[in-house]
Design a protein around this motif. Structure first.
Motif, PDB file in Angstrom:
ATOM      1  N   GLU A  92       0.830  -1.205   0.000  1.00  0.00           N
ATOM      2  CA  GLU A  92       0.000   0.000   0.000  1.00  0.00           C
ATOM      3  C   GLU A  92       0.864   1.255   0.000  1.00  0.00           C
ATOM      4  O   GLU A  92       0.562   2.228  -0.699  1.00  0.00           O
ATOM      5  CB  GLU A  92      -0.920  -0.003   1.220  1.00  0.00           C
ATOM      6  CG  GLU A  92      -1.914  -1.151   1.243  1.00  0.00           C
ATOM      7  CD  GLU A  92      -2.690  -1.191   2.546  1.00  0.00           C
ATOM      8  OE1 GLU A  92      -2.658  -0.171   3.284  1.00  0.00           O
ATOM      9  OE2 GLU A  92      -3.322  -2.211   2.827  1.00  0.00           O
ATOM     10  N   ILE A  93       1.940   1.226   0.783  1.00  0.00           N
ATOM     11  CA  ILE A  93       2.822   2.386   0.850  1.00  0.00           C
ATOM     12  C   ILE A  93       3.503   2.616  -0.492  1.00  0.00           C
ATOM     13  O   ILE A  93       3.583   3.743  -0.987  1.00  0.00           O
ATOM     14  CB  ILE A  93       3.849   2.210   1.979  1.00  0.00           C
ATOM     15  CG1 ILE A  93       3.148   2.324   3.331  1.00  0.00           C
ATOM     16  CG2 ILE A  93       4.982   3.231   1.865  1.00  0.00           C
ATOM     17  CD1 ILE A  93       4.008   1.971   4.506  1.00  0.00           C
ATOM     18  N   VAL A  94       4.010   1.545  -1.101  1.00  0.00           N
ATOM     19  CA  VAL A  94       4.663   1.684  -2.402  1.00  0.00           C
ATOM     20  C   VAL A  94       3.688   2.240  -3.430  1.00  0.00           C
ATOM     21  O   VAL A  94       4.007   3.184  -4.176  1.00  0.00           O
ATOM     22  CB  VAL A  94       5.236   0.330  -2.866  1.00  0.00           C
ATOM     23  CG1 VAL A  94       5.746   0.434  -4.302  1.00  0.00           C
ATOM     24  CG2 VAL A  94       6.359  -0.125  -1.941  1.00  0.00           C
ATOM     25  N   GLU A  95       2.480   1.696  -3.461  1.00  0.00           N
ATOM     26  CA  GLU A  95       1.495   2.142  -4.443  1.00  0.00           C
ATOM     27  C   GLU A  95       1.108   3.603  -4.237  1.00  0.00           C
ATOM     28  O   GLU A  95       0.759   4.301  -5.194  1.00  0.00           O
ATOM     29  CB  GLU A  95       0.251   1.253  -4.392  1.00  0.00           C
ATOM     30  CG  GLU A  95       0.476  -0.166  -4.895  1.00  0.00           C
ATOM     31  CD  GLU A  95       0.874  -0.205  -6.366  1.00  0.00           C
ATOM     32  OE1 GLU A  95       0.564   0.752  -7.099  1.00  0.00           O
ATOM     33  OE2 GLU A  95       1.503  -1.193  -6.781  1.00  0.00           O
ATOM     34  N   SER A  96       1.187   4.076  -3.006  1.00  0.00           N
ATOM     35  CA  SER A  96       0.822   5.471  -2.737  1.00  0.00           C
ATOM     36  C   SER A  96       1.813   6.449  -3.365  1.00  0.00           C
ATOM     37  O   SER A  96       1.522   7.650  -3.471  1.00  0.00           O
ATOM     38  CB  SER A  96       0.738   5.712  -1.227  1.00  0.00           C
ATOM     39  OG  SER A  96       2.026   5.708  -0.627  1.00  0.00           O
ATOM     40  N   TYR A  97       2.969   5.957  -3.783  1.00  0.00           N
ATOM     41  CA  TYR A  97       3.979   6.806  -4.422  1.00  0.00           C
ATOM     42  C   TYR A  97       3.942   6.720  -5.942  1.00  0.00           C
ATOM     43  O   TYR A  97       4.700   7.427  -6.615  1.00  0.00           O
ATOM     44  CB  TYR A  97       5.375   6.421  -3.935  1.00  0.00           C
ATOM     45  CG  TYR A  97       5.721   6.957  -2.570  1.00  0.00           C
ATOM     46  CD1 TYR A  97       6.486   8.125  -2.425  1.00  0.00           C
ATOM     47  CD2 TYR A  97       5.287   6.314  -1.424  1.00  0.00           C
ATOM     48  CE1 TYR A  97       6.802   8.619  -1.168  1.00  0.00           C
ATOM     49  CE2 TYR A  97       5.603   6.809  -0.161  1.00  0.00           C
ATOM     50  CZ  TYR A  97       6.354   7.960  -0.046  1.00  0.00           C
ATOM     51  OH  TYR A  97       6.659   8.444   1.207  1.00  0.00           O
ATOM     52  N   ARG A  98       3.090   5.880  -6.493  1.00  0.00           N
ATOM     53  CA  ARG A  98       3.113   5.648  -7.935  1.00  0.00           C
ATOM     54  C   ARG A  98       2.918   6.952  -8.718  1.00  0.00           C
ATOM     55  O   ARG A  98       3.658   7.257  -9.669  1.00  0.00           O
ATOM     56  CB  ARG A  98       2.053   4.617  -8.317  1.00  0.00           C
ATOM     57  CG  ARG A  98       2.097   4.219  -9.793  1.00  0.00           C
ATOM     58  CD  ARG A  98       1.158   3.065 -10.081  1.00  0.00           C
ATOM     59  NE  ARG A  98       1.589   1.847  -9.409  1.00  0.00           N
ATOM     60  CZ  ARG A  98       2.523   1.028  -9.868  1.00  0.00           C
ATOM     61  NH1 ARG A  98       3.159   1.311 -11.006  1.00  0.00           N
ATOM     62  NH2 ARG A  98       2.847  -0.064  -9.204  1.00  0.00           N
ATOM     63  N   GLU A  99       1.925   7.732  -8.340  1.00  0.00           N
ATOM     64  CA  GLU A  99       1.658   8.978  -9.061  1.00  0.00           C
ATOM     65  C   GLU A  99       2.778   9.989  -8.853  1.00  0.00           C
ATOM     66  O   GLU A  99       3.194  10.676  -9.796  1.00  0.00           O
ATOM     67  CB  GLU A  99       0.325   9.565  -8.601  1.00  0.00           C
ATOM     68  CG  GLU A  99      -0.087  10.806  -9.382  1.00  0.00           C
ATOM     69  CD  GLU A  99      -1.471  11.301  -9.006  1.00  0.00           C
ATOM     70  OE1 GLU A  99      -1.828  12.424  -9.435  1.00  0.00           O
ATOM     71  OE2 GLU A  99      -2.192  10.581  -8.276  1.00  0.00           O
ATOM     72  N   ARG A 100       3.303  10.078  -7.636  1.00  0.00           N
ATOM     73  CA  ARG A 100       4.362  11.045  -7.340  1.00  0.00           C
ATOM     74  C   ARG A 100       5.646  10.727  -8.104  1.00  0.00           C
ATOM     75  O   ARG A 100       6.399  11.632  -8.457  1.00  0.00           O
ATOM     76  CB  ARG A 100       4.648  11.075  -5.844  1.00  0.00           C
ATOM     77  CG  ARG A 100       3.538  11.661  -5.000  1.00  0.00           C
ATOM     78  CD  ARG A 100       3.859  11.571  -3.528  1.00  0.00           C
ATOM     79  NE  ARG A 100       5.090  12.313  -3.197  1.00  0.00           N
ATOM     80  CZ  ARG A 100       5.666  12.274  -1.998  1.00  0.00           C
ATOM     81  NH1 ARG A 100       5.143  11.509  -1.031  1.00  0.00           N
ATOM     82  NH2 ARG A 100       6.753  12.974  -1.763  1.00  0.00           N
ATOM     83  N   LEU A 101       5.898   9.438  -8.348  1.00  0.00           N
ATOM     84  CA  LEU A 101       7.119   9.052  -9.055  1.00  0.00           C
ATOM     85  C   LEU A 101       6.988   9.194 -10.566  1.00  0.00           C
ATOM     86  O   LEU A 101       7.979   9.084 -11.286  1.00  0.00           O
ATOM     87  CB  LEU A 101       7.511   7.619  -8.673  1.00  0.00           C
ATOM     88  CG  LEU A 101       7.935   7.465  -7.210  1.00  0.00           C
ATOM     89  CD1 LEU A 101       8.131   5.998  -6.854  1.00  0.00           C
ATOM     90  CD2 LEU A 101       9.213   8.255  -6.919  1.00  0.00           C
ATOM     91  N   GLY A 102       5.778   9.406 -11.040  1.00  0.00           N
ATOM     92  CA  GLY A 102       5.558   9.819 -12.416  1.00  0.00           C
ATOM     93  C   GLY A 102       5.616   8.718 -13.457  1.00  0.00           C
ATOM     94  O   GLY A 102       5.731   7.526 -13.148  1.00  0.00           O
TER      95      GLY A 102
END
Length: 334
Positions: free
Chosen positions: A64-74
């Motif tokens: 869940e934590i990794v997926e929460s960064y998907r948009e931020r990492l572009g």
């Protein structure tokens, strides 16, 4: 020349295109640390081609934590997400995780593979600092800061006959700001895909410890690995340790102690394969390793009974590995 300079090979122009690099991270049940690392990825001045997160079967909220960064990492220029999340079915240790992550990054087609644990953060200018060195070397180790901000001393000089790092090697950089090495660390090691193709994947059988040491030794057989005098990482986890002045002795666990001794069996197999094994010299190196671990137990960890048991179980495991006639090295990638 300062530690933050970006030297060029004489007559070689600066790279005109961003470095095609895949960052490979192995994590296991350390979400607080992982968040810090992921945050540092969002602050990179140059975006990597890929970010591969290998989750070693954490079975918690890591996904869940990794997926929460998907948009931020572009996204990449081709529209695909830059983030690749790779949960594993079982915990195969750091060695298994890096082996799996290296395979993923290699198959994605990345030219460079940048390996690191989850207890570091990358500095914003790290990719820019590494890029000029990629014109000269195919295996590159940048420097890192300790948790307290002091420069970390990494034992870049490996005494192959003894099978131990040289503890007194001085990292006095020349005017060229780099030093040759015959080992690597999977905490910031950068590898060209051609080297990975020739050497093969990191050996997952190590589970933990000596896996990056031996991988670096293998890469030194096909190229010249370089320790470069530029800082790219900072450590984000404080470790119990004994300050010995110019050197520090870190604390560890009985599980790590077991693998420190057991994995010398794998080390001996690879050294023998390349004609660098002498049983008497290597055996003396094993005794030196054992002595160091006993000192660590007494002075840092204070786990005498369980610690000694782990060490001797590891030594028995090493003998079994060395005598295993079915053993084969990791194959090259075709």
């Amino acid at each position: 020349m300062s530690a933050e300079s970006q030297p060029q090979a004489e007559g070689t122009p600066a790279p005109r295109h961003p470095l095609d690099v895949a960052i490979v991270v192995v994590t296991y049940k350390r979400t607080k640390l992982l968040r810090v690392l992921l945050d540092s990825f969002t602050e990179l001045k140059t975006a990597p081609s890929w970010i591969v997160i290998v989750d070693n079967a954490s079975h918690d909220d890591t996904g869940e934590i990794v997926e929460s960064y998907r948009e931020r990492l572009g996204k990449r220029a081709d529209g695909r997400d830059r983030l690749v999340y790779a949960p594993q079915e079982e915990n195969t240790g750091g060695a298994g995780g890096f082996s799996a992550g290296t395979k993923i990054a290699y198959d994605l087609g990345a030219e460079w593979l940048w390996l690191m644990d989850d207890d570091v953060a990358v500095l914003p200018e790290a990719i820019e600092r590494l890029t000029p060195w990629t014109d000269r070397f195919k295996v590159i180790q940048g420097r890192r800061y300790n948790y307290d901000g002091s420069p970390f001393y990494w034992q870049f000089d490996f005494n192959v006959p003894l099978g131990i790092p040289n503890p007194v090697a001085k990292d006095d950089f020349s005017a060229q700001d780099w030093l040759p090495m015959n080992t690597v660390c999977f905490e910031g090691g950068l590898f060209h895909r051609d080297v990975v193709r020739q050497v093969g994947l990191p050996d997952p059988r190590f589970f933990i410890y000596w896996d990056d040491t031996v991988y670096g030794y293998l890469t030194s057989k096909v190229t010249t690995p370089a320790l470069v005098n530029t800082f790219i990482l900072r450590r984000t986890r404080e470790i119990k340790r004994l300050d010995l002045g110019t050197r520090k002795l870190n604390g560890t666990s009985d599980m790590v102690r077991f693998h420190i001794m057991r994995n010398r069996g794998y080390m001996a197999r690879y050294f023998r394969l390349h004609g660098d094994y002498n049983r008497f010299v290597f055996g003396f190196g094993t005794l030196l390793t054992l002595a160091k671990e006993v000192i660590r137990i007494v002075t840092v960890d204070h786990s005498f009974k369980s610690g000694l048991s782990a060490l001797f179980r590891g030594m028995r495991g090493a003998r079994k590995i060395y005598r295993d006639r079915s053993w084969k090295p990791m194959p090259p990638l075709d």
